[in-house]
Every structure is written in structure tokens, then in C-alpha cells.
Design a protein around this motif. Structure first.
Motif, short mmCIF file in Angstrom:
data_model
loop_
_atom_site.label_atom_id
_atom_site.label_comp_id
_atom_site.label_asym_id
_atom_site.label_seq_id
_atom_site.Cartn_x
_atom_site.Cartn_y
_atom_site.Cartn_z
N SER A 25 0.83 -1.21 0.00
CA SER A 25 0.00 0.00 0.00
C SER A 25 0.86 1.26 0.00
O SER A 25 1.94 1.29 0.60
CB SER A 25 -0.91 0.01 1.23
OG SER A 25 -0.15 0.11 2.41
N PRO A 26 0.41 2.31 -0.67
CA PRO A 26 1.13 3.59 -0.64
C PRO A 26 0.86 4.33 0.67
O PRO A 26 -0.10 4.05 1.38
CB PRO A 26 0.54 4.33 -1.84
CG PRO A 26 -0.85 3.79 -1.98
CD PRO A 26 -0.77 2.33 -1.55
N ILE A 27 1.71 5.30 0.98
CA ILE A 27 1.51 6.12 2.18
C ILE A 27 0.95 7.49 1.82
O ILE A 27 0.77 8.34 2.69
CB ILE A 27 2.83 6.29 2.96
CG1 ILE A 27 3.91 6.88 2.06
CG2 ILE A 27 3.28 4.95 3.53
CD1 ILE A 27 5.23 7.16 2.79
N THR A 28 0.67 7.69 0.53
CA THR A 28 0.07 8.94 0.07
C THR A 28 -1.31 8.63 -0.50
O THR A 28 -1.65 7.49 -0.80
CB THR A 28 0.95 9.59 -1.02
OG1 THR A 28 1.13 8.67 -2.10
CG2 THR A 28 2.31 9.96 -0.44
N ASP A 29 -2.11 9.66 -0.66
CA ASP A 29 -3.45 9.47 -1.19
C ASP A 29 -3.42 9.03 -2.65
O ASP A 29 -4.25 8.22 -3.07
CB ASP A 29 -4.25 10.78 -1.07
CG ASP A 29 -4.53 11.15 0.38
OD1 ASP A 29 -4.53 10.23 1.22
OD2 ASP A 29 -4.73 12.35 0.66
N ALA A 30 -2.48 9.53 -3.40
CA ALA A 30 -2.33 9.14 -4.81
C ALA A 30 -1.10 8.26 -4.96
O ALA A 30 -0.03 8.57 -4.42
CB ALA A 30 -2.21 10.38 -5.70
#
Length: 495
Positions: free
Chosen positions: A450-455
Motif C-alpha cells: 500500500s502507498p503512504i500517500t493518497d495518490a
């Protein structure tokens, strides 16, 4: 005169071996010699094999006739999946022939070049080397050669010719392939390159067939097929039906909704896994269908639902629990079609926030950490849903469980120092003293971080790289022989 070691009865020895004690002693049991009828001595020891599991070593010796033999039995449970080891043995490599081999009672040994097979009943559970197993097979085949020459001389002559080839393999005079196939998952071939992968050794894990389940003593309902049940359940989920079998049709309203699904999955998995799965979306319906426990063989239940993970794909979550033995297991299977390309995920771990990233590692994904020369081949640890911190912890715990011969008398100082240094470097990953890289390489693109930013595009520490699978990768996954022409015709007719 020196006193002999005390000989204990079988019950006391079994209780001592079964006890949860780190310093398990060597026990001796007085037992009957089947050759001369006198009493001999069986020595019993519980130990652990590195990168394997707990086993009981038994060695018998008769002082009257000199009879000696050894046997290995497994102190733990049968594994959820079978295992297949394939070792390429080159010519003239004596170290390869000296590799330790654990062969369980249910394992089959094959050498394709000689069209030779040792069935499970031919050799019982044994702790030996590749050379030792081949030489034992030679001795057993030679045992009745004199009688064969008198009765069937043609067969005896052909067998003599074959034994020359088998002895040649045992001496390392020619290359051959050593295959160890065990449906119980309790066999093992030593990897001297551990924790790195061995280019000569290939390990595969597979689901047992109904026939293999029956051979291992599992309870199998002849009127049902596990594969048919799983396939029907997947179809029921895809089509949006609310029931899989007649049993589920009678369930009251609300028993298969999101709330009940959350409770069902939580009962079959740890709270950590359940929380990670439901963080994305709650299932609209959870299916419950009968299955068989992979450990004790008693009928149990499997719960399953489909959910969508953002930036990833549709997945099928399956959770099994057994009320009889307490065994619990969870799996994450991909939904939808097989991707045309594989995927390589690279994460640069720099902060505590990175350690909290969610990770979905499928059973076809390999794990690499270049900074500590760590590489886990596909199938290791199975499919897991965790975090980066949790993945490192699982790797560390898996290594700790296999300290049996790791620091024994047979380990040289250089390898011991290597293991101690590797353990320290693995622990330092979680302290973030230095930045490090986690690489997940999945030929079926069923893994995710999973990313740690919204995008997703704003997360510069996380990269996804797609690649075209090689012919060898497709062959290993069974894609080269897959024929979908019938399904394509049906779809075209339906449209």
C-alpha cells in the motif's frame, strides 16, 4: 567398572520427548531385535532441523547380532500442503552428494534420467544423505540377486546393468536429477546457501489431491469433491447468490451480512489479519461451506468472501477453522483473469511509517532484501496479509523455529559466524539504523504494497514494474499447457 546408561521404559521416554523443554535429553529404550530375537537398545532424541521442523530421531543397535538401523518420525502435525524438492546434481560434486535429506514415510524419490523411483513403502522415514539413500537402494536391490540369477537370469542381468548406473550416480560420476515428492510436506533437502536461494535446488508447494488425502489417512467424503466445492463457491460469489449449499439456505437473515462476515473471519484468523482485510471494504456477503481439516481430517467449515482492494484488484479471502483440533488457516486468492504480465514491487524503507505499510504477499511471490543478501523463493511463508514490519517479524520467527543443527557440533565456525551476523542484520532492519529495500517479485502480479500517500503516483519510495513472463515462469505456473479455447467458444456463443 563404569555403569551403563540407564534404560527407561517407552512411556517415560515419550513423555519426556513430548515435554516443552529446550534441553531434551537422549533417551534409551530396551526393544526387541527382529533379527535374532534378543533385546537391543533404541536411542530416542527430539531435535529440530534448520529450515524444517521438529523430528524424532531413533537409532536401534543390537549387541548380540550387530543389527543396526535408524529411523526418523515427525513430532509435529502434517503440513497444510505437499512439497516437491528438485535438486540438479552435477558430475563430480561430492558436496552435493553429502547434502542431508529427510525422507518421510509418505515421500517418493525419483531419478528421471534412470527412470528410477523409490515408492513410499520401499524406504521408511529416514535421515540420510543423497549418497546414503542411493547406496541403500543399491543394497536392497542386490539382496536377492543370486536367487534371481537362478530363476530369471534375464531380469537379473538387466538389474545388474541398472545397478551399475545407480552406483555411478551415487559416486558422482555423472549428472542426474534428484526429486523428492512428499504429499505430507514433511520431507526436506538441505540448502547450504540458506538463507539465500540455491540455484541447484527448486522447491514447490502444492495442494494435495483427494487420493493423496486418503493415502495419508484423512477423512474424505467420497460423495463430494473439495475442488468442486471451491469452484461452486467461487461461482456463487461471482453471481451474487446468497447460498452455496442447502445448509446455508436455511440460515436466518443477517447471518451472512457484513457484520456476521466480520465476526466469521475474526474467528478463523488473528485480529491483525482481520483488521488489515476489513480496512479496505466490508464484504456484502460471506459464504460458508463444508470442508475437511488439513491437520486432523475432521469435517470443518471454510468462510469466503470477495472484496476489492484500492490500487490493486478483486481478491477472494478464505478462512478455515477446526473446532476439533483448533487449527486455523487463512488464504488470499486473486480474483478475475490471470494477468498478462508479472509485477515487481520495490519499496525503499526509510521511516516508521514505511514499516506500517500493508503488504499482501501471494504464494507465488519471492521476497528479496539486497542489503542483507536475503532471498525467499516463491512459496516460502505461503500467502500472507500483514505489514512490512510483520513480514520481517515472520521471517525472523521462521528462522528461530528451525535452530536444531544450526549451532550443533557439526557446524563449523565460519558458518556459525555467518548465521549470527545474519541474525543481527535482520534485527537491525526494524530499528531503521540504515535505509533498506524490500522487493516483491510476483510472476502472477497478485502481490501488493500500500502507498503512504493518497495518490499512488505521489509515493516516490514505492515503484511497480511490470514485465513479460519468461517461458520457464509460465511453465512453472502451468500456463503453457492451459487451453481456454472451449471457454472462448462458449463466451462467443453467449454474446
Amino acid at each position: 567398572m563404569a555403569s551403563r546408561d540407564p534404560i527407561v521404559d517407552v512411556g517415560s521416554a515419550v513423555e519426556a520427548v513430548s515435554a516443552d523443554d529446550d534441553a531434551v535429553p537422549l533417551h534409551q529404550i530396551e526393544s526387541l531385535c527382529m533379527r535374532c530375537g534378543e533385546n537391543g537398545t533404541t536411542r530416542l532424541l527430539l531435535t529440530r532441523i534448520p529450515y524444517f521442523r521438529e523430528i524424532v530421531l531413533m537409532a536401534f543397535e543390537c549387541p548380540h547380532c550387530g543389527e543396526r538401523n535408524n529411523e526418523v518420525q515427525f513430532a509435529g502435525e502434517l503440513q497444510p500442503r505437499g512439497c516437491l524438492y528438485r535438486l540438479e546434481v552435477p558430475s563430480g560434486d561430492q558436496k552435493m552428494l553429502n547434502r542431508q535429506v529427510i525422507k518421510s514415510d509418505s515421500a517418493t524419490i525419483k531419478i528421471p534420467e534412470l527412470d528410477f523411483e523409490i515408492p513410499p513403502e520401499a524406504q521408511r522415514g529416514k535421515l540420510s544423505t543423497i549418497e546414503g539413500i542411493l547406496l541403500r537402494a543399491v543394497d536392497e536391490l542386490q539382496a536377492l540377486q543370486e536367487e534371481r540369477k537362478k530363476v530369471v537370469p534375464e531380469t537379473a542381468e538387466a538389474l545388474d546393468h541398472f545397478l551399475m548406473k545407480l552406483k555411478s550416480c551415487a559416486a558422482g560420476d555423472g549428472p542426474f536429477t534428484f526429486i523428492l515428492d512428499d504429499p505430507a510436506g514433511n520431507s526436506f533437502i538441505e540448502n547450504p546457501c540458506a538463507p539465500s536461494s540455491d540455484p541447484s535446488l527448486t522447491i514447490k508447494f502444492y495442494e494435495r489431491t483427494r487420493e493423496q488425502q486418503e493415502a495419508l489417512g484423512f477423512l474424505v467424503d467420497s460423495s463430494q469433491s473439495g475442488e468442486h466445492e471451491t469452484r461452486s463457491a467461487v461461482e456463487a460469489l461471482t453471481e451474487g447468490r446468497r447460498s452455496y449449499s442447502d445448509e446455508s439456505k436455511g440460515e436466518p437473515h443477517g447471518s451472512i451480512g457484513a457484520v456476521a462476515g466480520h465476526r466469521a473471519i475474526a474467528q478463523g484468523n488473528s485480529e491483525e489479519v482481520a483488521a488489515a482485510l476489513f480496512r479496505y471494504s466490508a464484504p456484502e456477503e460471506v459464504m460458508t461451506f463444508p470442508s475437511t481439516c488439513g491437520v486432523c481430517g475432521v469435517r470443518s467449515e471454510t468462510r469466503m468472501y470477495v472484496t476489492k482492494i484500492p490500487y490493486f484488484q478483486e481478491v477472494i479471502v478464505m478462512a478455515s477453522s477446526c473446532d476439533s483440533c483448533g487449527y486455523r488457516n487463512s488464504e488470499l486468492k486473486p480474483g478475475g483473469p490471470i494477468p498478462e504480465k508479472g509485477k515487481k514491487i520495490t519499496v525503499r524503507v526509510q521511516s516508521i511509517e514505511d514499516l506500517s505499510r500493508d503488504v499482501i504477499k501471494s504464494d507465488t511471490a519471492s521476497v528479496k532484501i539486497p542489503e542483507i543478501d536475503l532471498e525467499l523463493v516463491s512459496g516460502t511463508l505461503g500467502g500472507v496479509v500483514t505489514t512490512i514490519e510483520g513480514l520481517i517479524t515472520k521471517i525472523s520467527e521462521s528462522l528461530e523455529r528451525v535452530h536444531g543443527f544450526t549451532f550443533g557440533d557439526s557446524l563449523d565456525d565460519q558458518r556459525k559466524s555467518k548465521w549470527l551476523d545474519f541474525g543481527v542484520r535482520l534485527t537491525k532492519l526494524l530499528s531503521l539504523e540504515e535505509q533498506w529495500t524490500l522487493i516483491l517479485d510476483d510472476a502472477l502480479a497478485n502481490s501488493f504494497v500500500s502507498p503512504i500517500t493518497d495518490a499512488l503516483e505521489d509515493d516516490h519510495q514505492l515503484t511497480f514494474e511490470e514485465y513479460v513472463r519468461s517461458w520457464e515462469q509460465n511453465e512453472e505456473l502451468g500456463l503453457n499447457d492451459m487451453d481456454t479455447s472451449s471457454a472462448d467458444v462458449d463466451n462467443s456463443m453467449a454474446n
